[in-house]
Design a protein around this motif. Structure first.
Motif, short mmCIF file in Angstrom:
data_model
loop_
_atom_site.label_atom_id
_atom_site.label_comp_id
_atom_site.label_asym_id
_atom_site.label_seq_id
_atom_site.Cartn_x
_atom_site.Cartn_y
_atom_site.Cartn_z
N THR A 193 -2.70 0.81 -15.94
CA THR A 193 -3.06 -0.50 -16.51
C THR A 193 -4.56 -0.78 -16.42
O THR A 193 -5.06 -1.72 -17.03
CB THR A 193 -2.30 -1.63 -15.80
N ALA A 194 -5.25 0.03 -15.63
CA ALA A 194 -6.71 -0.07 -15.52
C ALA A 194 -7.23 1.28 -15.04
O ALA A 194 -6.50 2.06 -14.41
CB ALA A 194 -7.12 -1.17 -14.55
N LEU A 195 -8.48 1.56 -15.35
CA LEU A 195 -9.04 2.86 -15.00
C LEU A 195 -10.39 2.69 -14.31
O LEU A 195 -11.22 1.87 -14.72
CB LEU A 195 -9.23 3.71 -16.27
N ILE A 196 -10.59 3.51 -13.29
CA ILE A 196 -11.89 3.59 -12.62
C ILE A 196 -12.45 4.99 -12.85
O ILE A 196 -11.81 5.98 -12.50
CB ILE A 196 -11.77 3.31 -11.11
N LEU A 197 -13.62 5.05 -13.47
CA LEU A 197 -14.31 6.31 -13.72
C LEU A 197 -15.43 6.41 -12.69
O LEU A 197 -16.41 5.67 -12.74
CB LEU A 197 -14.86 6.33 -15.14
N GLY A 247 -5.65 3.99 -12.45
CA GLY A 247 -6.06 5.39 -12.52
C GLY A 247 -7.48 5.56 -12.01
O GLY A 247 -8.32 4.66 -12.15
N LEU A 248 -7.75 6.70 -11.38
CA LEU A 248 -9.08 7.02 -10.90
C LEU A 248 -9.43 8.45 -11.28
O LEU A 248 -8.66 9.38 -11.00
CB LEU A 248 -9.16 6.88 -9.38
N ALA A 267 -7.09 15.27 -17.64
CA ALA A 267 -7.37 14.13 -16.76
C ALA A 267 -6.98 12.82 -17.43
O ALA A 267 -6.34 11.95 -16.80
CB ALA A 267 -8.85 14.12 -16.39
N MET A 268 -7.33 12.68 -18.70
CA MET A 268 -7.00 11.43 -19.40
C MET A 268 -5.49 11.30 -19.62
O MET A 268 -4.96 10.19 -19.65
CB MET A 268 -7.75 11.38 -20.73
N GLN A 269 -4.80 12.42 -19.77
CA GLN A 269 -3.34 12.37 -19.90
C GLN A 269 -2.70 11.81 -18.63
O GLN A 269 -1.74 11.03 -18.68
CB GLN A 269 -2.79 13.77 -20.18
N LEU A 270 -3.25 12.20 -17.48
CA LEU A 270 -2.67 11.77 -16.20
C LEU A 270 -2.87 10.28 -15.94
O LEU A 270 -2.14 9.69 -15.14
CB LEU A 270 -3.27 12.59 -15.05
N LEU A 288 -3.62 5.20 -8.14
CA LEU A 288 -3.78 4.27 -7.02
C LEU A 288 -2.76 3.14 -7.10
O LEU A 288 -2.12 2.92 -8.14
CB LEU A 288 -5.20 3.70 -7.03
N ASP A 289 -2.62 2.43 -6.01
CA ASP A 289 -1.72 1.27 -5.98
C ASP A 289 -2.08 0.29 -7.09
O ASP A 289 -3.27 0.13 -7.42
CB ASP A 289 -1.80 0.56 -4.63
#
Length: 294
Positions: free
Chosen positions: A139-143, A111-112, A131-134, A106-107
């Motif tokens: 700089t931040a992740l949304i699960l 990561g999502l 998925a985690m590699q991608l 995402l902008d």
């Protein structure tokens, strides 16, 4: 063909033999047999019988995993095939990309990962790692667990492992009634993709999020590793066995209980309470605003 009385009797026998809280079994048995004697189940067909008995089971014992399930597809009644639940779930996971619906960039370099089911750790490791590699350089992740309907404790531990520095984090324990043993779950030592540490993680939840999905959300929240955004989850914390009663009716019996290493309890009956409560359809935008400082 079994009568409703015989089917319910077999289901109650399974509950008596395996339920993780044996002290509750007498009340469950008495309540259902009282309704049975009153004729409340006499004229119900399969799906309606399952729905009604489940409501009555949870009325006397509010355990979301304790239920009768109707299956349109015939199930094997051979005792040797009682691991068929695992086989069927493995097949489902293979057809659904090990539960990973999508991965996005995402902008703002966010990561999502949208996870719908929590896979077995052995078969699911490669897909989870991919998925985690991608998202490894984000700089931040949304699960996103808003549509996650459950899965396996081993897989939940693997997902959580990515968000800690090493294998020295005790996540939770599982007490199993059948053996009286307590199994510990720790972060995994070797992972097929880089760990995701020292960066913010937001977990999205809804009133649909259940079981294995709740495990991931609750564990990361309890260990201070993620901010949970969205709705209170359904509240099913007990690992469960499925036993066929007929070709189309199964009884699900919680056989173990989760004990979080931080809280000393779990989310059974209460759900995972979000740190930022918002309607599920607003959770993604809310998390993105928090990440961007907006």
């Amino acid at each position: 063909m079994l009568s409703n009385e015989q089917m319910i009797g077999q289901a109650l026998d399974r509950i008596e033999a395996g339920y993780v809280f044996p002290e509750r079994v007498a009340d469950i048995d008495a309540a259902i047999r009282r309704r049975l004697a009153a004729g409340e189940y006499d004229n119900l067909d399969g799906p309606a019988l399952c729905e009604t008995v489940t409501a009555h089971l949870q009325e006397v014992c509010p355990d979301k995993h304790l239920r009768l399930l109707w299956s349109d597809q015939p199930q094997s009644l051979d005792p040797a095939d009682e691991d068929g639940g695992r086989a069927a779930f493995l097949a489902l996971l293979r057809a659904e990309n090990q539960g990973i619906r999508r991965v996005e960039h995402l902008d703002g370099n966010v990561g999502l990962i949208d996870v719908r089911r929590i896979a077995y750790a052995d078969e699911g490791a490669a897909a989870i790692g991919a998925a985690m590699q991608l998202v490894a350089l984000s700089t931040a992740l949304i699960l996103d667990l808003r549509a996650c309907s459950g899965g396996t404790p081993e897989g939940a531990a693997m997902w959580c492992s990515y968000f800690f520095r090493d294998d020295q984090v005790h996540l939770n324990d599982f007490y199993e009634r059948s053996t009286g043993a307590t199994r510990q779950f720790w972060t995994t030592a070797h992972l097929p993709a880089p760990r995701y540490t020292d960066r913010p993680v937001h977990v999205l939840t809804s009133a649909v999020t259940f079981s294995g999905g709740e495990d991931v959300a609750y564990t990361l929240q309890a260990h201070g590793r993620a901010v949970v955004v969205g709705e209170t989850t359904r509240g099913g914390a007990h690992p469960t066995a499925r036993h066929p009663v007929t070709e189309h009716i199964l009884v699900t019996v919680p056989t173990a209980r989760t004990i979080n290493s931080v809280t000393g309890t779990n989310w059974e009956g209460v759900g995972v309470l979000p740190d930022v409560p918002v309607p599920a359809d607003q959770a993604l935008d809310t998390a993105l605003k928090a990440i961007s400082g907006g």
